[in-house]
Design an enzyme around this catalytic site. Structure first.
Site, PDB file in Angstrom:
ATOM      1  N   LYS A  84     -39.742   9.396  16.263  1.00 24.72           N
ATOM      2  CA  LYS A  84     -38.304   9.369  16.524  1.00 24.72           C
ATOM      3  C   LYS A  84     -37.800   7.971  16.219  1.00 24.72           C
ATOM      4  CE  LYS A  84     -34.810  10.237  20.078  1.00 24.72           C
ATOM      5  NZ  LYS A  84     -34.550  10.642  21.476  1.00 24.72           N
TER       6      LYS A  84
ATOM      7  N   SER B  62     -32.225  15.127  12.919  1.00 22.92           N
ATOM      8  CA  SER B  62     -31.437  13.902  12.855  1.00 22.92           C
ATOM      9  C   SER B  62     -30.212  14.052  13.738  1.00 22.92           C
ATOM     10  CB  SER B  62     -31.008  13.598  11.410  1.00 22.92           C
ATOM     11  OG  SER B  62     -30.204  14.648  10.894  1.00 22.92           O
TER      12      SER B  62
ATOM     13  N   SER C 216     -30.528   8.784  16.092  1.00 24.98           N
ATOM     14  CA  SER C 216     -31.945   8.819  15.740  1.00 24.98           C
ATOM     15  C   SER C 216     -32.192   9.856  14.662  1.00 24.98           C
ATOM     16  CB  SER C 216     -32.808   9.140  16.973  1.00 24.98           C
ATOM     17  OG  SER C 216     -32.488  10.436  17.470  1.00 24.98           O
TER      18      SER C 216
ATOM     19  N   VAL D  15     -35.859  12.134  13.155  1.00 28.13           N
ATOM     20  CA  VAL D  15     -37.240  12.476  13.480  1.00 28.13           C
ATOM     21  C   VAL D  15     -37.978  12.811  12.195  1.00 28.13           C
ATOM     22  CG1 VAL D  15     -38.761  13.959  14.833  1.00 28.13           C
ATOM     23  CG2 VAL D  15     -36.497  13.375  15.713  1.00 28.13           C
TER      24      VAL D  15
ATOM     25  N   ASP E  38     -28.206  15.801  29.593  1.00 32.67           N
ATOM     26  CA  ASP E  38     -27.872  16.313  28.257  1.00 32.67           C
ATOM     27  C   ASP E  38     -28.715  17.548  27.953  1.00 32.67           C
ATOM     28  OD1 ASP E  38     -26.559  16.469  25.844  1.00 32.67           O
ATOM     29  OD2 ASP E  38     -27.849  15.028  24.826  1.00 32.67           O
TER      30      ASP E  38
END
Length: 777
Positions: free
Chosen positions: A252, A230, A234, A236, A355
């Site tokens: 997701k 998490s 989002s 998962v 990222d």
């Protein structure tokens, strides 16, 4: 009179005065303890509903004469009491001569100034006879009446009670109109999309439009209902296919962030899906299959979600294990090179990840690193007016510390850097710096520093070490094309590399100066990086089973007619455009079986599906579905598994036979050639000899007679062997055997090597079996 007086003592007024002094407990001689401070009526957010439900009288500690704090429920001794616990001033006991009637002795000392007695508090939430029930669609109103408010305190008063009532109860004074207040136990930070949820196909290009857009059509939540991950935007969860329970995938679920509008949410999620779908045809990228609508269930709220490949764990979970320091360096180098190959694939396709961190690198059960989470990724190409294309510069705080480079940290508002230092930066060099910090963390098993800025003392120490190494040991360290050894054990962040060339690559990637930082081209041209052996080849086929789609959504039925007009087959109906496995392994590319193909409905049925359904139809739909849909029996599932295993074994046997028959060295080639020269009489045409007297061809014929493989496979093996031997005999004796075309590789392989059986790997890392390996911790 004297005797009578001794037997029955006379109770005079002086005796009553003495008794009253006795009750007061020598207040004249000993000063009484200070009264307890009255608790404030204002409640803080730290208090829970259990604290609020207690009355003020029972929750206030009773001060004792000796100054020792007593238990609130314990009753002090009469001589120790200085003030009644009820807070009511005690009434002075009068002499019997002043009492007109006997009823004066029956006065209740617990009544208040108004002469009424407060009702006893109760623990149930239902209204009493003196209360009026207030209608509340979410349950009984737990707010007490004004009478109870006078006893329990002003925190339950009608003025301002909305801010003090616990989040679990719905009060009429609560002005929060966000529905997430009720859906998430009062946590209004998680927001829901308004109804109706938008169709994902409205935001997708034509070549990836989907036939099924509802999660419940072909997937269901796992029975364990575990959230495997998490974040701020989002969470998962695990979902399973409705047709094969062994096919497990990751859902997701995307959430709205900050003050995001629904339109911005749809654009952000569709952009992430398009990027992830574009990159899903590589073995080092986590495959993303579908963008679906997620209904409101007991597990999650409504919204959008991705059906993705399920990973075994991420790289951060691997590195935080206590035994990670015992993992051999060559395995760590292998994992680093896999991550670098995934980053290079993104850059080659015009996408900057932006990222990169160990949490966004998943590992499959075979030990293959796969990049994931393209939430802030973007296309970096920028087309100018003259038609030239250049790298689009970025601005603002992007990424996660410490993996964000210094030029990005200048944009952090919390650091309050001057605007003169905030300059646009290259997103590709951002990824290179993040890759370098991942490499340093991978080897040292620690994060080198918390933030890549001069406000972090660890980063200042690293920057000073970087400059000292260049000043005193290698002045040309930052020059392009220089591959001299890097820092050694005298530097803390280079000590555990145990290889000056490896530390050179790590420090060049994590260069604080973006102008001299390693690019992906520089990295792949580095001699040490090229020498690193991996257990997986970048050109290997991605072994991921695509989900089966047998049920379509009403919104996607019109796409069935349009699917035939597209030259590219839709990946939603069992065809894999990325070169991977089909949802049904028996289907060839571009064809659909009757089990998975979607029949084109008649126009009349399409119009009926768009009509609103009545409540009767909705109630009867489960019964109609149960009556028309046959149950999937265990025999059918077992038959499907046997067919799949039989096909896998047949292909594996063919690859093994082919690997055994192909000569693997020049010595084998010369041996085969000498046998041909001994058995033939014509020395002029070498190719004719190899064709007429090839012992491998005879071996292929024997295999065909025994029925181990089909005749077509044997013929292809013989032809390939003949061509290989002809080239090796006519050419140099030491010429190596050419590798097979990657497009013709088999997609079936074992867990230890994701390559083909016909081509020998450079190195095989048994991540699941080697003692001390990362997967055995």
């Amino acid at each position: 009179m004297t005797v009578a007086t001794e037997k029955t003592p006379h109770k005079s007024s002086s005796m009553f005065k003495l008794f009253s002094n006795k009750l007061r407990g020598n207040n004249d001689s000993t000063p009484a303890a200070a009264p307890a401070p009255v608790p404030t009526k204002k409640l803080t957010k730290a208090h829970t509903s259990a604290h609020i439900s207690r009355s003020a009288s029972t929750n206030t500690p009773h001060p004792l004469r000796n100054g020792v704090t007593g238990i609130p429920s314990a009753s002090p001794a009469p001589r120790q009491m200085t003030r009644r616990s009820t807070g009511v001033t005690p009434t002075m006991v009068k002499s019997s001569k002043q009492l007109s009637t006997l009823t004066a002795h029956n006065s209740n000392p617990f009544r208040n100034k108004n002469g009424t007695i407060s009702s006893a508090s109760h623990t149930h939430n239902g209204p009493t006879n003196s209360q009026h029930m207030v209608y509340n669609p979410y349950g009984i109103n737990n707010r007490p009446t004004e009478t109870q408010s006078s006893v329990r305190g002003s925190s339950y008063s009608r003025h301002g009670s909305g801010s003090h009532i616990s989040s679990g109860s719905a009060s009429s004074t609560n002005n929060n109109t966000d529905l997430s207040f009720y859906m998430h136990d009062g946590d209004n930070k998680i927001r829901m999309l308004p109804l109706p949820i938008a169709d994902p196909n409205e935001f997708l290009p034509d070549d990836i439009k989907q036939v099924s857009i509802h999660l419940s059509d072909n997937f269901s939540f796992d029975k364990d209902n575990k959230t495997i991950g998490s974040g701020g935007s989002s969470e998962v969860r695990i979902v399973r296919s409705n047709y094969r329970s062994k096919d497990v995938y990751a859902l997701k679920k995307l959430n709205m962030i900050y003050d995001e509008t629904p339109e911005k949410f749809y654009k952000r999620c569709s952009k992430e899906f398009i990027i992830a779908k574009q990159l899903s045809n590589n073995i080092h990228i986590t495959s993303t299959f579908y963008l679906v609508k997620v209904p409101t269930t007991i597990y999650t709220t409504r919204g959008w979600g991705f059906i993705m490949e399920l990973g075994s764990k991420d790289l951060f979970q691997l590195m935080e294990k206590s035994g990670w320091k015992n993992v051999p360096l060559h395995e760590k180098f292998c994992l680093f090179k896999q991550v670098a190959q995934g980053v290079k694939f993104c850059h080659d396709n015009g996408i900057a990840h932006r990222d990169l961190k160990p949490e966004n690198v998943l590992l499959s059960k075979d030990g293959v690193c796969k990049l994931t989470d393209f939430g802030i990724s973007d296309w970096y190409h920028k087309e100018n007016e003259d038609g030239t294309i250049e790298v689009k510069q970025n601005a603002g705080m992007i990424g996660s510390p410490p993996y964000a480079p210094p030029e990005v940290m200048y944009w952090d508002a919390k650091k309050k850097y001057p605007t003169s230092m905030q300059k646009p930066y290259d997103p590709l060099k951002l990824d290179c710096y993040s890759l370098g910090i991942i490499f340093i963390t991978l080897i040292n098993n620690i994060i080198p520093f918390f933030e890549s800025c001069n406000m972090d003392p660890k980063f200042r120490e690293y920057e000073n070490s970087y400059n000292n190494f260049i000043r005193y040991q290698n002045k040309n360290f930052r020059q392009k094309g220089t591959y001299k050894p890097g820092p050694g054990s005298e530097y803390m962040l280079a000590r555990r590399f145990k290889n000056a060339d490896a530390s050179r690559v790590a420090w060049r990637l994590a260069d604080p100066d973006p102008e001299t930082r390693y690019t992906m081209e520089d990295l792949f041209n580095d001699p040490w990086f090229q020498s690193v052996e991996t257990c997986v080849d970048v050109n290997d086929v991605n072994l991921v089973r695509h989900p089966q789609i047998k049920k379509t959504s009403s919104e996607g039925i019109n796409l069935v007619n349009a699917a035939d007009a597209h030259p590219i087959p839709s990946p939603m109906v069992g065809t894999d455009t990325n070169g991977g496995l089909h949802s049904d392994s028996e289907n060839p590319a571009g064809t659909h079986t009757t089990e998975e193909s979607v029949e084109t409905p008649k126009p009349a049925s399409i119009r009926e599906l768009h009509k609103p359904r009545s409540m009767v139809d909705i109630a009867e739909s489960p019964m109609k579905k149960a009556a028309t849909t046959p149950l999937f029996t265990l025999d059918e599932e077992a038959k499907e598994e046997r067919d799949h295993e039989q096909e896998t074994n047949t292909t594996a046997e063919a690859d093994n036979e082919k690997a055994q028959t192909v000569p693997t060295s020049a010595v084998d080639t010369n041996e085969f050639a000498s046998k041909e020269n001994a058995t033939t009489t014509d020395n002029d045409n070498v190719n004719t000899k190899a064709t007429t007297a090839d012992p491998t061809t005879q071996q292929g014929a024997e295999i065909t007679e025994t029925g181990s493989i089909a005749g077509s496979i044997s013929a292809s093996i013989s032809a390939s062997i003949t061509a290989s031997m002809s080239g090796s005999v006519s050419g140099a004796a030491t010429a190596p055997i050419p590798r097979r075309d990657p497009s013709n590789r088999s997609i079936h392989s074992n867990a230890t090597s994701t390559g083909t059986a016909g081509r020998k790997k450079k190195v095989v890392h048994h991540h699941m079996e080697v003692p001390g390996s990362a997967f055995q911790i």
